[in-house]
Motif scaffolding. Structure first.
Motif, PDB file in Angstrom:
ATOM      1  N   ARG A 202       0.854  -1.194   0.000  1.00 26.34           N
ATOM      2  CA  ARG A 202       0.000   0.000   0.000  1.00 26.34           C
ATOM      3  C   ARG A 202       0.884   1.236   0.000  1.00 26.34           C
ATOM      4  O   ARG A 202       1.953   1.252   0.603  1.00 26.34           O
ATOM      5  CB  ARG A 202      -0.887   0.033   1.236  1.00 26.34           C
ATOM      6  N   ALA A 204       0.013   4.249   1.319  1.00 26.25           N
ATOM      7  CA  ALA A 204      -0.142   5.103   2.496  1.00 26.25           C
ATOM      8  C   ALA A 204       0.955   4.834   3.541  1.00 26.25           C
ATOM      9  O   ALA A 204       1.677   5.762   3.951  1.00 26.25           O
ATOM     10  CB  ALA A 204      -1.532   4.915   3.109  1.00 26.25           C
ATOM     11  N   THR A 317      -1.575   7.375  15.036  1.00 20.86           N
ATOM     12  CA  THR A 317      -2.518   8.072  14.149  1.00 20.86           C
ATOM     13  C   THR A 317      -3.895   8.263  14.776  1.00 20.86           C
ATOM     14  O   THR A 317      -4.630   9.161  14.379  1.00 20.86           O
ATOM     15  CB  THR A 317      -2.670   7.307  12.819  1.00 20.86           C
ATOM     16  N   HIS A 318      -4.265   7.426  15.725  1.00 18.11           N
ATOM     17  CA  HIS A 318      -5.607   7.522  16.293  1.00 18.11           C
ATOM     18  C   HIS A 318      -5.592   7.156  17.780  1.00 18.11           C
ATOM     19  O   HIS A 318      -4.847   6.257  18.192  1.00 18.11           O
ATOM     20  CB  HIS A 318      -6.586   6.553  15.617  1.00 18.11           C
ATOM     21  N   THR A 331     -10.688   0.508  13.116  1.00 18.95           N
ATOM     22  CA  THR A 331      -9.797   1.524  12.534  1.00 18.95           C
ATOM     23  C   THR A 331      -8.375   0.985  12.402  1.00 18.95           C
ATOM     24  O   THR A 331      -7.712   1.151  11.365  1.00 18.95           O
ATOM     25  CB  THR A 331      -9.799   2.787  13.418  1.00 18.95           C
ATOM     26  N   ASP A 334      -7.599  -1.040   9.408  1.00 17.61           N
ATOM     27  CA  ASP A 334      -7.608  -0.368   8.106  1.00 17.61           C
ATOM     28  C   ASP A 334      -6.218   0.204   7.830  1.00 17.61           C
ATOM     29  O   ASP A 334      -5.915   1.339   8.167  1.00 17.61           O
ATOM     30  CB  ASP A 334      -8.655   0.758   8.130  1.00 17.61           C
ATOM     31  N   ARG A 335      -5.394  -0.606   7.203  1.00 17.41           N
ATOM     32  CA  ARG A 335      -3.998  -0.206   7.033  1.00 17.41           C
ATOM     33  C   ARG A 335      -3.840   0.941   6.047  1.00 17.41           C
ATOM     34  O   ARG A 335      -2.757   1.518   5.943  1.00 17.41           O
ATOM     35  CB  ARG A 335      -3.124  -1.402   6.627  1.00 17.41           C
ATOM     36  N   GLU A 336      -4.904   1.261   5.345  1.00 23.65           N
ATOM     37  CA  GLU A 336      -4.813   2.394   4.416  1.00 23.65           C
ATOM     38  C   GLU A 336      -4.774   3.712   5.187  1.00 23.65           C
ATOM     39  O   GLU A 336      -4.177   4.689   4.741  1.00 23.65           O
ATOM     40  CB  GLU A 336      -6.021   2.369   3.466  1.00 23.65           C
ATOM     41  N   ASN A 337      -5.384   3.714   6.381  1.00 24.30           N
ATOM     42  CA  ASN A 337      -5.511   4.981   7.107  1.00 24.30           C
ATOM     43  C   ASN A 337      -4.799   5.014   8.451  1.00 24.30           C
ATOM     44  O   ASN A 337      -4.457   6.097   8.939  1.00 24.30           O
ATOM     45  CB  ASN A 337      -7.001   5.301   7.340  1.00 24.30           C
ATOM     46  N   ALA A 338      -4.603   3.849   9.044  1.00 24.62           N
ATOM     47  CA  ALA A 338      -4.096   3.858  10.417  1.00 24.62           C
ATOM     48  C   ALA A 338      -2.705   3.256  10.516  1.00 24.62           C
ATOM     49  O   ALA A 338      -2.362   2.311   9.803  1.00 24.62           O
ATOM     50  CB  ALA A 338      -5.031   3.067  11.327  1.00 24.62           C
TER      51      ALA A 338
END
Lengths: 345, 345, 345, 345
Positions: A202, A204, A317-318, A331, A334-338
């Motif tokens: 990915r 990200a 990140t969160h 969350t 979800d390796r795309e965002n976190a």
């Protein structure tokens, strides 16, 4: 006090629990921050770990830091109000491996938040956690507890680095750019690696590790297997760390490790069995090692964090309150965002 | 072209010399910066090195960088105008040690600017230096040649670190805070040492290394021998580097190394023989190693400098034109005021 | 029961003592054979060990084997009538070194028959010795107890070998051909050393080690310092063990170790301080280690003796009844005639 | 002169060839004994090696010894009439691996009797073999050339041992009791292994290795996977060598290696890919290495054979004249009856 209890696949419930009084050398810690690890996610989605099913609802969490709220009568050097991070590794200190100084191989390990034993060893995703003083590592009062809670995954990364021997002068490859891969990057740079190349499937996470200092990044989703430069067709990486658990990544690593190089497996494979190219391993005399948890590196991780030698904050990140644990786990999946997701208590 | 020739004790003369045409794989380098090393100072003051007297006037200098002015017909990958730093180590590549990959132990080493052989091997303190292409390491055009000329002493420091094994998690002691001690500090931090404590018998260099990142410094002029904390009366340093060549410093190091720890001797002793406490070495099973020059670490040093992974500029306290070489050497001998002194050409 | 008590310089008296009842995991051993070690001789002649004077009459002896006469209620796996050899090393198992698996470096070691602590730790030169079951290693009933009593000095030799790393393919030098030197020879051959050269200042022990398998022997009494062949003027021994405690021998070893080689010091030096040639150590990058007692090697020694992998009997030159302890000690001090001397009880 | 040329699957033809005159440092060797190796058998039956097909008829043979018949003008230290064994490993001595002292990883290796390059590198199954003097190792005139021809497979075994680090005190497992497994047994004992347990799927080789000194043997044909004792359910072997190339054997080894232990793969796998249990490797932190041919161990092998430190003669079960090469290869393929088979010339 309340705890976040895993009760079924993708179900964490906040449950009221009573606390108990302290034994001699025990302390009561009010947990402030608790990181969610890849193995926690595995429990959350599959309700098992490898061959070890979850047999009863239990509390996850082995990356946690908090403040001492009460101490037992035999506690020394730790005081109410101290900030501490808790070492989740509880070796027996009595078996042959503990006696040899290899505690992580302990015959009777009680690792927090793990279902390998029954009754399961409860983890730390709760408001209050009672443990022995020897599990607690004090951190400076000015250190954020969110940072302190990184001591455990950083210890995992430092142990992997330690398995590799000296990194000074080494060209390093890391496959997998999630939280562990990123911490291995920071640890490899800390240990003086000459360069670090990272891969993922990915973009990200690759852009995160680029900012953290990766010298080169490759998206290997398309299956590119040769990352090495043309002058070194047999591979130019002295040491490769796999933090992806992906067989494809390991194969690419083996292709790109130089003859005589070393591969350190950190991530657990999704599949129970891995298929390896025996001729390549033979002709290049590649050394393969696995890196399982950590030993003395926990104390090191605390120290490097306390001294600001490693900056882990870009990885956080969160943060979710414990009541939203299910959302936090989704969350984190979800390796795309976190990258790293923590619970607060 | 002109060269700075050592002709007697404390006498360097600038002499006109002719250059010659190049053989096949040779290059002609216009030297820009050349660092003065402790061994150069020893030659300057004593006109000998250990048991090896200077038998004819010769040119010192083994830390030099410059710009390619001309290349031989068989030279590849190096071009006129390239900035290069020159590796002064010229092993035979044919003896058993070279074949084993331990070139620094070569039976027939021709190290630049050394009187160990006769005729002596000329050094690089001259406007023009002719050498084989394989001795030249290109550096980026934006890198200062003063920085590039640190590659050699940095290689010495990196080799010492390499002798010690992994430094991750290690508490390090360095005795001697001159240029080599300071570079060992930078290299130890690069390699991830958990802490570095430094000693010297003067305050001036101690304040330099403090600014460079030493965690603690001690002036041991008064003879203080216990630097270790009270919780560890048997010593708490995992690894000690001696860059002082002082017996007193080595004895203090042995007292403060923890049982099972390692002592790396870098500086050459002033005395031919050293008196060591055998019982301490035995009971603590201390490992003693010497670190002599460098091998592959020269390439590493160039790379770390080129990538700005190590900042050596705070060490460069003085630069003199080659005509003022005698003053430069006297300044470099004044450890109260000088760290690294370079000549410019 | 009777014990051989050291009461003054060169004075051992046979004294009647009472025994006591056993605690939970203790056993009562009837001692049959007890070897006299170099450190016992030092106590006998000097009534001190290094800086540690003898402060009260005490019992020597740390190489002893016997037969179980009685067991405590918590003893498992050991039975009355078993032949055992007793490990004299009693680490605390609680300090940082024990926890790291380096028990010989223990902060609170209670080694049998040693005056380093006060009250002194009593040794085993007595008819009855009471100890914990974990100190006892069973040997086959057909193994002679005289052989079993060699487990401790053999463990010392095996530990020295272990300090050296793999010996396969190595050319080995051993200085000192007394009992420890001879056991190091046997251990080096066991570990596959390619050749073993031995030195001493007397012919008698050299002829013993020749028969035991030394490939070459040199009497260095005349001061001959070059043992190495002409093709290797810089030295041709990969590893040298010093079991002589003689400075002259160590200097000769350093001259004859090849560049990059290792020196292992086993014998304690007669002098408190040793004078070493720093330039030689530096230029050849010689690694110096000390080998102090043993760790896990005690169990190995028992096993190799039990399996007849090592034949120590040629080393046992004299046995005296305990009543003649003084004569036994004087005989053991005569290196012209004696190798290992044992007491029988 | 005549040579045994592999011309097709299971077809070796005796062919007349002319010899040529010698270059400067070359020697002409009259071959007397040549051992048939597992890789020779693979060529014989499959007319390829791994991914490298045989592209032209060529001569096999990389285990050969003979007598010097003629020497070139630049040959020193070797004389007509000398007995020699020939090292089939011809590294380039110029690539980065050779320069690092890791010649077996050479980028341009010319190994005798191998089809990895084209034109193929001719082997030594011929009456006369011409080679450079540096490939020849003299053996004592009283040593049988049949024994001398074991230097190469013994070097393979010694290299495998060397990959394992020190064997002193180690419990060793060897899977596969053919010629290489048996030589690894002899080498492991030479290096001091505490015990050696061996497995195979046939009784005949197991009884051979029993006589050679294996402490325990297991026929694993029935699939028995737990060889370890009940006290050590997690495995009790410190080091396992696989000389079988069988996946089943490797899996059994992994089950029986203790946590922290090492697996050395020597045999090439029949299958291109091997399926490994990742969780076991991880939890036990097992180190996996491959052992490919040999380096400096060739000289060691010659020396240990010359000094009768290893007795290989029980392994030599058959000798055939070169005219009967096909029968020799078929016999060598019959593991029920043959261990090492040699050709005579």
């Amino acid at each position: 006090m309340r705890a976040a209890v895993l009760t079924a696949k993708q179900s964490i419930k906040t449950v009221d629990q009573t606390t108990r009084s302290l034994f001699d050398t025990e302390v009561k810690v009010r947990i402030h921050a608790g990181g969610i690890c890849g193995s926690d996610l595995h429990y959350f989605h599959h309700y098992k770990m490898g061959d070890f099913p979850v047999l009863e609802p239990f509390i996850l969490g082995h990356e946690a830091a908090g403040i001492i709220e009460e101490i037992g009568p035999g506690v020394h050097n730790i005081h109410v109000g101290d900030k501490v991070v808790i070492n989740p590794s509880q070796p027996c200190r009595n078996c042959e491996y503990c006696i040899k100084g290899r505690e992580l191989l302990c015959n009777d390990m009680k690792f927090l938040g793990s279902s390998r034993k029954f009754p399961h060893i409860q983890g730390m995703f709760s408001e209050i956690f009672i443990t022995d003083q020897k599990q607690c590592f004090k951190v400076p009062s000015e250190l954020s507890l969110s940072v302190a809670a990184f001591a455990e995954p950083l210890a995992v990364a430092l142990h992997a680095i330690n398995q590799a021997g000296p990194l000074l002068g080494a060209e390093v490859l890391i496959s997998g750019s999630g939280p562990i891969g990123a911490l291995v990057l920071l640890a490899a740079k800390l240990a003086g690696a000459r360069s670090v190349t990272m891969t993922d499937i990915r973009d990200a996470p690759l852009s995160v590790v680029s900012e953290l200092g990766a010298d080169k990044t490759f998206n290997v989703n398309s299956g590119a297997s040769i990352l090495t430069d043309e002058d070194n067709p047999r591979g130019n990486f002295d040491i490769a760390f796999d933090a992806s658990g992906s067989l494809q990544a390991v194969l690419a690593a083996i292709n790109n490790i130089r003859p005589g190089g070393t591969l350190i497996q950190i991530g657990t494979f999704a599949e129970a069995n891995i298929l390896l190219p025996s001729d390549q391993l033979m002709i290049k005399e590649i050394i393969m090692k696995s890196s399982f948890r950590f030993d003395k590196e926990f104390a090191w991780a605390v120290d490097y964090l306390a001294k600001n030698r490693i900056d882990v904050m870009p990885l956080l990140t969160h943060t979710f309150p414990m009541e939203d644990a299910n959302e936090a786990f989704l969350t984190a999946s979800d390796r795309e965002n976190a990258m790293k997701v923590q619970l607060s208590f």
